[in-house]
Design a protein around this motif. Structure first.
Motif, PDB file in Angstrom:
ATOM      1  N   GLU A 221       0.806  -1.226   0.000  1.00  0.00           N
ATOM      2  CA  GLU A 221       0.000   0.000   0.000  1.00  0.00           C
ATOM      3  C   GLU A 221       0.838   1.274   0.000  1.00  0.00           C
ATOM      4  N   GLU A 222       2.104   1.137   0.414  1.00  0.00           N
ATOM      5  CA  GLU A 222       2.938   2.340   0.506  1.00  0.00           C
ATOM      6  C   GLU A 222       3.709   2.635  -0.774  1.00  0.00           C
ATOM      7  N   GLN A 223       3.589   1.759  -1.757  1.00  0.00           N
ATOM      8  CA  GLN A 223       4.335   1.975  -2.996  1.00  0.00           C
ATOM      9  C   GLN A 223       3.710   3.117  -3.800  1.00  0.00           C
ATOM     10  N   ASP A 224       4.586   3.872  -4.442  1.00  0.00           N
ATOM     11  CA  ASP A 224       4.106   4.950  -5.308  1.00  0.00           C
ATOM     12  C   ASP A 224       4.422   4.598  -6.759  1.00  0.00           C
ATOM     13  N   TRP A 225       3.454   4.025  -7.445  1.00  0.00           N
ATOM     14  CA  TRP A 225       3.699   3.546  -8.811  1.00  0.00           C
ATOM     15  C   TRP A 225       3.788   4.691  -9.800  1.00  0.00           C
ATOM     16  N   LEU A 226       3.281   5.841  -9.416  1.00  0.00           N
ATOM     17  CA  LEU A 226       3.346   6.976 -10.344  1.00  0.00           C
ATOM     18  C   LEU A 226       4.768   7.508 -10.474  1.00  0.00           C
ATOM     19  N   SER A 227       5.582   7.272  -9.445  1.00  0.00           N
ATOM     20  CA  SER A 227       6.962   7.743  -9.568  1.00  0.00           C
ATOM     21  C   SER A 227       7.932   6.583  -9.771  1.00  0.00           C
ATOM     22  N   GLU A 228       7.397   5.397 -10.016  1.00  0.00           N
ATOM     23  CA  GLU A 228       8.240   4.232 -10.290  1.00  0.00           C
ATOM     24  C   GLU A 228       8.957   4.446 -11.638  1.00  0.00           C
ATOM     25  N   ALA A 229      10.258   4.325 -11.615  1.00  0.00           N
ATOM     26  CA  ALA A 229      11.019   4.530 -12.855  1.00  0.00           C
ATOM     27  C   ALA A 229      11.096   3.223 -13.635  1.00  0.00           C
ATOM     28  N   VAL A 230      10.314   3.127 -14.704  1.00  0.00           N
ATOM     29  CA  VAL A 230      10.329   1.932 -15.541  1.00  0.00           C
ATOM     30  C   VAL A 230      10.489   2.386 -16.989  1.00  0.00           C
ATOM     31  N   ASP A 231      11.428   1.797 -17.689  1.00  0.00           N
ATOM     32  CA  ASP A 231      11.557   2.048 -19.126  1.00  0.00           C
ATOM     33  C   ASP A 231      10.740   0.969 -19.826  1.00  0.00           C
ATOM     34  N   ILE A 232       9.570   1.357 -20.301  1.00  0.00           N
ATOM     35  CA  ILE A 232       8.646   0.335 -20.813  1.00  0.00           C
ATOM     36  C   ILE A 232       9.097  -0.258 -22.144  1.00  0.00           C
ATOM     37  N   SER A 233      10.138   0.320 -22.732  1.00  0.00           N
ATOM     38  CA  SER A 233      10.649  -0.272 -23.980  1.00  0.00           C
ATOM     39  C   SER A 233      11.814  -1.243 -23.693  1.00  0.00           C
TER      40      SER A 233
END
Lengths: 439, 439
Positions: free
Chosen positions: A228-240
């Motif tokens: 619940e404490e994770q912030d997926w909006l600032s998760e750095a993921v390179d989707i490519s």
């Protein structure tokens, strides 16, 4: 919108037909009315919520390169005969015969149609991956529709379909979609936890249900509170990048989460006790990799690198948009009514005029309202203050701007935050910035 | 959107099944694909057009105080039995039986449902007028669906319904809607002329069809050419004032306009010869006052000023949103393809890279594209220039931004206006302002 002129009927009493909180509150707050069993009309405030949710869903689908299209509600039975599902589907499929005695059906889902369209358009493996989605009304003829739009018959759903060149690429698509879903639910202001779901004969870990935590949920859930404490909006993921996706997915799945059906006591024991959360959840989304089931059964291929036919790997990804309206309410309400997350609220704020006809009150209300009439509800009714306060709490606007004659003389209004209950007084000119509305 | 990755399939050849220009061009430009007889899937570019049109329609409905809601596609037969239309409607109504043997139907229109909802919500004449609308899929089981979405079976329509205290107030609502329609069509970039239509037994001048002028139209039309020069967007009308509405309406109806069915040679003779226009038109809208037909037959009343039941006066107001996509194309195309009005175009411009892989061309294209990827189509395919030019003309983007290696060296690109054919060269930095896109 001016409440005195609006089609926003609030009800004082609890409607007898509503058994669960969200259904009661949706009727009482004037969001929906039933028109037939399990079929609802969305009144203006309800439609705004539905659209706000759909637009956030769209934005996150677009962000991972999914392309929006729109498939029709009615489908030909021929398509479903090709996949073998026409006879298998059962009485939840609404079957229709047209004036020429052709068999149609009201689409409960779109794997067959999207696969057929894909096959008409995409000819080479070089054009993969393709991810297509639509947000469209669907119909499932529930034997006992109930709980309002939570288990209705005509429902609004986002369904996406991915087409990939091989299994590894399909896994990438699945992980991108997982990220999109986590971001979507976070933006919607609900806690929706992905839980490993049954994958049937295909196996693997490539099926997740998303459950919104709410005491009235249909499934028991067990999960690691750190999720619940994770912030997926600032998760750095390179989707490519496959590695980046894998890293994100490994981190996400490192948190234990399971419904009671899939609960594993041995794994659960490894979660630190202070982080163990048990509760109930409402399913609002489901993502699923199913490989070549439809491309093979419907014989839809593209030309592969060697020129031979290649049957793309597929996945499908649903979000119940109309169901989410109810699920958000189940997760976010109190005794007085709905507490809308700001991102989905029909109005950012209600302006409550405590003394209609008082020149100063009217002037202040009109001035505030004029700043953003499309985002504000102005309660200009000739009702008692108590009625206006009760309706404001019931309808769940994130902010209430209360304009009374005493404060108005000094150019002061009261602002109440619906979620926290916090009240503060401030000059009229400071209100819009405080509630984040207007220019 | 990058064309190489997009679900925008253009066709070089004319599809055999398409008999009229708009159907041919919608298939060739990758806007739609048929999924069953008279039922279409909207591919990404087609959906963008459909949504652009719907949003302009909505904005002008909202501007006259109409409230958007959303009624379901399926309706109960009970409602239609109350109005007496269930048996009267005929085989165009798609009748459905659900698993409990209850009779449903796919709504071809919504007078019954909206009147019933109105009756549940509005209790007093003081709450009038109310104008409610929705934009929703409807179904009419045409015996011979044809011409693509021009005469399809599942179609997208805006239908509004007004409820007024008496006839004079209903006339005001009708005139407000007339203004909204004139403004809507002007913003859509089409000439849609309102023509007096048959009102049936009620009489009066309170029914108009709106016809888009196009050579392939189904009706012959005769009208005063002065109509085309009016600018309804700058027409000063106070929509809350009966006199102002009457003045506007008198001016609007002072221009002769009639379909061949209602053509009046005596009136026609009064139009100055140089202003007489004859042509053909496609019906895209219809507004209609019908009085108490539904409120009385369904016994839906509010309490009147004297406490006695008052049966509101109603009108209904349709715009065929999916049909408009085809009608706009019929009215706006040339030998090469579609010419989209800017307000409805799926993309504001296409960026044509004449030499993929050339560092300067690629850099300029990427830079332009990055400014507004949601409004631009980037033709990054490895196709010949001729193919790209042909597809750009076919798809009808208002602007083409042509980036070739020679100009790129000097930082110069060519910009072509699709409608006028005008071409000009300009520095890369000037392009976005020239085509009105981006920050």
């Amino acid at each position: 919108m001016r409440l005195s002129r609006s089609f926003l009927p609030t009800l004082k009493e609890n409607p007898a037909e509503a058994q669960i909180t969200s259904h009661r509150l949706m009727l009482r707050a004037g969001l929906i009315r039933q028109t037939s069993a399990g079929i609802y009309a969305w009144l203006p405030a309800g439609l705004k919520v539905l659209r706000n949710i759909a637009n956030i869903v769209r934005a996150e689908q677009d962000a991972i390169g999914a392309q929006e299209m729109l498939m029709p509600t009615l489908q030909s039975s021929e398509l479903w005969k090709r996949s073998g599902r026409y006879d298998a589907y059962g009485p939840e499929m609404l079957r229709i015969r047209d004036r020429h005695e052709r068999d149609l059906l009201y689409g409960p889902t779109n794997e067959e149609m999207v696969t057929d369209l894909f096959g008409q358009v995409v000819k080479s493996y070089r054009e993969l991956p393709q991810v297509l989605y639509h947000v469209q009304w669907k119909f499932r003829d529930e034997v006992r529709p109930r709980f309002g739009v939570m288990r209705g018959r005509e429902f609004y759903m986002k369904d996406a379909y991915s087409f990939d060149v091989d299994y590894d690429a399909a896994v990438d698509s699945y992980r991108r979609m997982m990220l999109a879903y986590l971001r979507t639910f976070q933006r919607l202001g609900v806690k929706a936890i992905p839980m490993v779901a049954d994958t049937g004969p295909i196996g693997g870990e490539l099926s997740h249900e998303f459950l919104v935590l709410a005491p009235t949920g249909e499934s028991g859930v067990f999960f690691d509170g750190a999720f619940e404490e994770q912030d997926w909006l600032s998760e750095a993921v390179d989707i490519s990048d496959r590695e980046s996706l894998a890293k994100f997915f490994a981190r996400m799945t490192s948190f234990y989460a399971a419904t009671d059906e899939k609960h594993d006591e041995a794994q659960w024991a490894k979660v630190p006790p202070e982080r163990r959360r048990e509760g109930r959840g409402i399913e609002v989304g489901h993502i699923f990799h199913f490989g070549r089931k439809y491309t093979e059964s419907m014989d839809i291929s593209v030309s592969g690198p060697d020129g031979a036919p290649l049957y793309p790997e597929m996945g499908s990804y649903g979000i119940g948009v109309s169901r989410l309206v109810a699920a958000i309410i189940e997760a976010s309400h109190d005794e007085q009514g709905i507490i809308w997350p700001q991102s989905v609220a029909p109005f950012a704020a209600v302006i409550i005029n405590l003394k209609n006809g008082d020149a100063q009150c009217d002037e202040i209300c009109e001035r505030l309202y004029a700043a953003a009439p499309e985002h504000l509800l102005y309660d200009d009714r000739g009702e008692r203050a108590g009625v206006k306060f009760a309706d404001a709490d019931l309808m769940g606007h994130p902010w209430q701007v209360i304009v009374g004659p005493r404060g108005a003389k000094a150019g002061i209004v009261e602002v109440k935050n619906r979620a926290s209950g916090e009240r503060s007084e401030m000059p009229v000119d400071a209100v819009l910035a405080h509630i984040g509305v207007g220019a």
